[in-house]
Design a protein around this motif. Structure first.
Motif, PDB file in Angstrom:
ATOM      1  N   ASP A 194       0.792  -1.212   0.049  1.00  0.00           N
ATOM      2  CA  ASP A 194      -0.015  -0.118  -0.037  1.00  0.00           C
ATOM      3  C   ASP A 194       0.866   1.198   0.013  1.00  0.00           C
ATOM      4  OD1 ASP A 194      -2.641   1.387   0.103  1.00  0.00           O
ATOM      5  OD2 ASP A 194      -2.135   1.530   2.252  1.00  0.00           O
ATOM      6  N   ILE A 195       2.082   1.278   0.860  1.00  0.00           N
ATOM      7  CA  ILE A 195       2.932   2.123   0.846  1.00  0.00           C
ATOM      8  C   ILE A 195       3.700   2.485  -0.577  1.00  0.00           C
ATOM      9  CG2 ILE A 195       4.743   3.247   2.056  1.00  0.00           C
ATOM     10  CD1 ILE A 195       3.928   1.603   4.515  1.00  0.00           C
ATOM     11  N   LEU A 196       4.033   1.840  -0.931  1.00  0.00           N
ATOM     12  CA  LEU A 196       4.941   1.657  -2.142  1.00  0.00           C
ATOM     13  C   LEU A 196       4.224   2.047  -3.434  1.00  0.00           C
ATOM     14  CD1 LEU A 196       7.643  -1.166  -1.478  1.00  0.00           C
ATOM     15  CD2 LEU A 196       7.858   1.441  -1.416  1.00  0.00           C
ATOM     16  N   GLY A 197       2.863   1.229  -3.553  1.00  0.00           N
ATOM     17  CA  GLY A 197       2.185   1.852  -4.794  1.00  0.00           C
ATOM     18  C   GLY A 197       2.811   1.252  -6.080  1.00  0.00           C
ATOM     19  N   THR A 198       2.968   2.128  -7.034  1.00  0.00           N
ATOM     20  CA  THR A 198       3.595   1.980  -8.299  1.00  0.00           C
ATOM     21  C   THR A 198       4.611   2.981  -8.476  1.00  0.00           C
ATOM     22  OG1 THR A 198       2.167   3.616  -9.550  1.00  0.00           O
ATOM     23  CG2 THR A 198       1.193   1.479  -9.426  1.00  0.00           C
ATOM     24  N   THR A 199       5.433   3.039  -7.358  1.00  0.00           N
ATOM     25  CA  THR A 199       6.552   3.982  -7.538  1.00  0.00           C
ATOM     26  C   THR A 199       7.671   2.985  -8.034  1.00  0.00           C
ATOM     27  OG1 THR A 199       7.354   3.171  -5.190  1.00  0.00           O
ATOM     28  CG2 THR A 199       6.016   5.230  -5.365  1.00  0.00           C
ATOM     29  N   ARG A 200       7.758   1.797  -8.301  1.00  0.00           N
ATOM     30  CA  ARG A 200       8.791   0.869  -9.189  1.00  0.00           C
ATOM     31  C   ARG A 200       7.900   0.483 -10.268  1.00  0.00           C
ATOM     32  NH1 ARG A 200      10.943   1.352  -4.100  1.00  0.00           N
ATOM     33  NH2 ARG A 200      13.159   1.715  -4.084  1.00  0.00           N
ATOM     34  N   GLY A 201       6.995   1.090 -10.859  1.00  0.00           N
ATOM     35  CA  GLY A 201       6.041   0.544 -11.894  1.00  0.00           C
ATOM     36  C   GLY A 201       5.159  -0.369 -11.263  1.00  0.00           C
ATOM     37  N   ILE A 202       4.165  -0.994 -12.391  1.00  0.00           N
ATOM     38  CA  ILE A 202       3.383  -1.968 -11.704  1.00  0.00           C
ATOM     39  C   ILE A 202       3.903  -3.328 -11.435  1.00  0.00           C
ATOM     40  CG2 ILE A 202       1.391  -3.457 -12.839  1.00  0.00           C
ATOM     41  CD1 ILE A 202       0.867  -1.376 -14.822  1.00  0.00           C
ATOM     42  N   PRO A 203       3.766  -3.474  -9.905  1.00  0.00           N
ATOM     43  CA  PRO A 203       4.452  -4.803  -9.159  1.00  0.00           C
ATOM     44  C   PRO A 203       4.415  -6.071 -10.024  1.00  0.00           C
ATOM     45  CG  PRO A 203       2.958  -3.646  -7.508  1.00  0.00           C
ATOM     46  CD  PRO A 203       2.736  -3.078  -9.101  1.00  0.00           C
ATOM     47  N   ALA A 204       5.327  -6.784  -9.877  1.00  0.00           N
ATOM     48  CA  ALA A 204       5.609  -7.933 -10.801  1.00  0.00           C
ATOM     49  C   ALA A 204       5.037  -9.027  -9.593  1.00  0.00           C
ATOM     50  CB  ALA A 204       6.990  -8.271 -10.825  1.00  0.00           C
ATOM     51  N   SER A 205       5.028  -8.790  -8.330  1.00  0.00           N
ATOM     52  CA  SER A 205       4.691  -9.888  -7.352  1.00  0.00           C
ATOM     53  C   SER A 205       3.020  -9.858  -7.384  1.00  0.00           C
ATOM     54  CB  SER A 205       4.777  -9.108  -5.691  1.00  0.00           C
ATOM     55  OG  SER A 205       3.796 -10.023  -5.115  1.00  0.00           O
ATOM     56  N   LYS A 206       2.448 -11.253  -7.559  1.00  0.00           N
ATOM     57  CA  LYS A 206       1.257 -11.411  -7.843  1.00  0.00           C
ATOM     58  C   LYS A 206       0.233 -10.680  -6.894  1.00  0.00           C
ATOM     59  CE  LYS A 206       1.171 -15.743  -8.722  1.00  0.00           C
ATOM     60  NZ  LYS A 206       2.566 -16.167  -8.866  1.00  0.00           N
ATOM     61  N   LYS A 207       0.774 -10.829  -5.725  1.00  0.00           N
ATOM     62  CA  LYS A 207       0.114 -10.474  -4.326  1.00  0.00           C
ATOM     63  C   LYS A 207      -0.275  -8.987  -4.465  1.00  0.00           C
ATOM     64  CE  LYS A 207      -0.301 -10.329   0.772  1.00  0.00           C
ATOM     65  NZ  LYS A 207       0.230 -10.840   1.975  1.00  0.00           N
ATOM     66  N   ALA A 208       0.885  -8.190  -4.857  1.00  0.00           N
ATOM     67  CA  ALA A 208       0.966  -6.840  -4.726  1.00  0.00           C
ATOM     68  C   ALA A 208       0.117  -6.212  -6.171  1.00  0.00           C
ATOM     69  CB  ALA A 208       2.361  -6.283  -4.935  1.00  0.00           C
ATOM     70  N   LEU A 209       0.212  -7.057  -7.016  1.00  0.00           N
ATOM     71  CA  LEU A 209      -0.478  -6.804  -8.461  1.00  0.00           C
ATOM     72  C   LEU A 209      -1.970  -6.551  -7.961  1.00  0.00           C
ATOM     73  CD1 LEU A 209      -0.814  -5.815 -11.358  1.00  0.00           C
ATOM     74  CD2 LEU A 209      -0.690  -8.351 -11.881  1.00  0.00           C
ATOM     75  N   GLU A 210      -2.488  -7.772  -7.401  1.00  0.00           N
ATOM     76  CA  GLU A 210      -3.989  -8.189  -7.003  1.00  0.00           C
ATOM     77  C   GLU A 210      -4.497  -6.733  -6.233  1.00  0.00           C
ATOM     78  OE1 GLU A 210      -3.940 -11.965  -5.813  1.00  0.00           O
ATOM     79  OE2 GLU A 210      -3.795 -12.722  -7.962  1.00  0.00           O
ATOM     80  N   GLN A 211      -3.576  -6.561  -5.096  1.00  0.00           N
ATOM     81  CA  GLN A 211      -4.097  -5.771  -4.101  1.00  0.00           C
ATOM     82  C   GLN A 211      -4.144  -4.231  -4.764  1.00  0.00           C
ATOM     83  OE1 GLN A 211      -1.921  -5.676  -0.366  1.00  0.00           O
ATOM     84  NE2 GLN A 211      -2.063  -3.437  -0.218  1.00  0.00           N
ATOM     85  N   LEU A 212      -3.158  -3.640  -5.595  1.00  0.00           N
ATOM     86  CA  LEU A 212      -3.270  -2.564  -6.239  1.00  0.00           C
ATOM     87  C   LEU A 212      -4.563  -2.492  -7.240  1.00  0.00           C
ATOM     88  CD1 LEU A 212       0.507  -1.368  -6.765  1.00  0.00           C
ATOM     89  CD2 LEU A 212      -1.237  -0.809  -4.849  1.00  0.00           C
ATOM     90  N   GLU A 213      -4.728  -3.623  -8.154  1.00  0.00           N
ATOM     91  CA  GLU A 213      -5.836  -3.596  -9.073  1.00  0.00           C
ATOM     92  C   GLU A 213      -7.403  -3.536  -8.255  1.00  0.00           C
ATOM     93  OE1 GLU A 213      -6.020  -5.851 -12.721  1.00  0.00           O
ATOM     94  OE2 GLU A 213      -4.882  -7.070 -11.436  1.00  0.00           O
TER      95      GLU A 213
END
Length: 426
Positions: A336-355
């Protein structure tokens, strides 16, 4: 950080049982202000949760590679490092430059990455970093201009060639359906066009990641070179000499792109807003699938990690560093903190959470999904090696200027690239 999250982090830190004792760590990265601020906040969150202290070391892009080079040479690098993917051949040519993250699979949830994604940062079987985001080249087309020409967006390279002819007939001699003749970076755009086409037809990437063998024959190179030549002759792309004479303008600064006279490009999926925001009112930019060659065996996608998190092989606290890396990439609060500051995350968990949280723009997500869904063999970071770029770019420039024919250019590329690869292998 909200008060609720701060309280939660404190409670978790007080009760957390970790694989490593409390450690003092360092982490280095490059970026802009938004990345710096978010990363420091995420490190504080993860440090509090895990019981570690992580000192940040951040800079802008300029000079960061030189800094890391000096630190690695002296063994003074940070415990956790943000590494640019093309640096792997420079810093870990045998897979022993950084800690092997496979050794920390009980700490880092590697299942959040596909095998193909992990393969891109694996050297000689050693996982040398975790991809932070996956990026790739995707066609972006000015839908408005194509509709004006009465055409659908091209699905094949033959469609693209016919579009060049139609553009000239219906719109004028100064309209082009594609932009792939930028002479910057040793003709990178042209190299990517040719390699996408050849990868589709042969099923092979240009440089084999494991053996560093050059995979294309002279006949295959001639075929790719002739595709580019036909695109120039049929008005698909602006000729290299004309682009150079015009000042080598980058796309987002080119008025011919802004007004729709150049109606397509092959760009990183992350650049949607950079190249889309400059279009004149009424112009609509859309991402599309990669055009295919006749008999294509795959999409020929050029997909790679944009950057990695690596752990120092010299770190005295590798387990603790692995815990922090896992927290940064797979923990709900850090995501939640990092968001897309390094692009759309590769981690599936991070991607699903941000989506789920609507934190990724639909237009950018469309381009990214095209890249993730596209097929193609694993590519080698040596494709972007400066010496390889020059080895291909010099003959390519002579060919583009009609100083040599396709057969001679292919011979020169084979000789130059094999010479570079022989020196690298030995």
């Amino acid at each position: 950080m909200t008060m609720k999250r701060t309280i939660l982090a404190g409670l978790m830190a007080a009760t957390s049982l970790t694989a490593a004792n409390a450690a003092d760590l360092r982490m280095s990265w490059w970026g802009g202000d938004s990345r710096h601020l978010a990363t420091q906040e995420a490190l504080k969150y993860c440090g509090d949760k895990l019981g570690h202290t992580v000192s940040p070391e951040f800079t802008g892009w300029t000079g960061h590679q030189e800094k890391i080079t000096t630190q690695l040479a002296g063994g003074t690098e940070a415990d956790i490092m943000q590494i640019n993917w093309p640096w792997l051949p420079l810093f870990t040519p045998t897979g022993e430059g950084f800690a092997d993250l496979n050794d920390f699979s009980d700490i880092i949830d590697l299942s959040q990455w596909t095998d193909a994604e992990l393969a891109t940062s694996t050297v000689n079987g050693h996982l040398q970093g975790l991809p932070l985001s996956i990026t790739g080249r995707v066609p972006f087309f000015n839908q408005t201009t194509f509709e004006k020409a009465g055409l659908d967006l091209p699905k094949t390279w033959d469609d693209m060639d016919k579009a060049g002819i139609t553009f000239k007939e219906k719109l004028g001699e100064d309209y082009f359906p594609y932009e792939a003749s930028s002479p910057t970076q040793s003709g990178l755009d042209i190299r990517l066009l040719i390699t996408a086409y050849l990868t589709q037809k042969t099923g092979k990437t240009m440089i084999e990641p494991d053996t560093l063998e050059f995979n294309y024959s002279k006949e295959e190179l001639v075929d790719g070179l002739n595709l580019y030549k036909k695109f120039v002759e049929d008005g698909v792309v602006i000729p290299w000499p004309k682009v150079a004479a015009g000042g080598n303008l980058v796309l987002n600064e080119n008025p011919e792109w802004a007004n729709g006279h150049i109606a397509g490009t092959y760009a990183w999926d992350s650049t949607y807003f950079k190249i889309g925001d400059v279009l004149e009112e009424g112009q609509v930019l859309t991402a599309s699938t990669i055009p295919l060659a006749e008999g294509a065996t795959n999409d020929g996608v050029y997909r790679k990690p944009s950057m990695l998190f690596s752990i120092s092989k010299n770190s005295d606290n590798q387990d603790a560093a692995a815990e922090v890396v896992n927290c940064l990439l797979n923990d709900e609060g850090a995501i939640d903190i990092l968001g897309t500051t390094r692009g759309i995350p590769a981690s599936k968990k991070a991607l699903e959470q941000l989506e789920a949280g609507d934190q990724i723009a639909p237009e950018q997500m469309k381009a990214h999904q095209i890249i993730l869904a596209a097929t193609g063999p694993t590519i080698s970071p040596y494709f972007e090696h400066p010496q390889i770029s020059q080895a291909i770019g010099d003959p390519l420039e002579e060919f583009a200027y009609d100083q040599i024919d396709a057969e001679t250019a292919a011979d020169d590329i084979l000789y130059n690239v094999e010479d570079v690869l022989d020196r690298i292998r030995n």
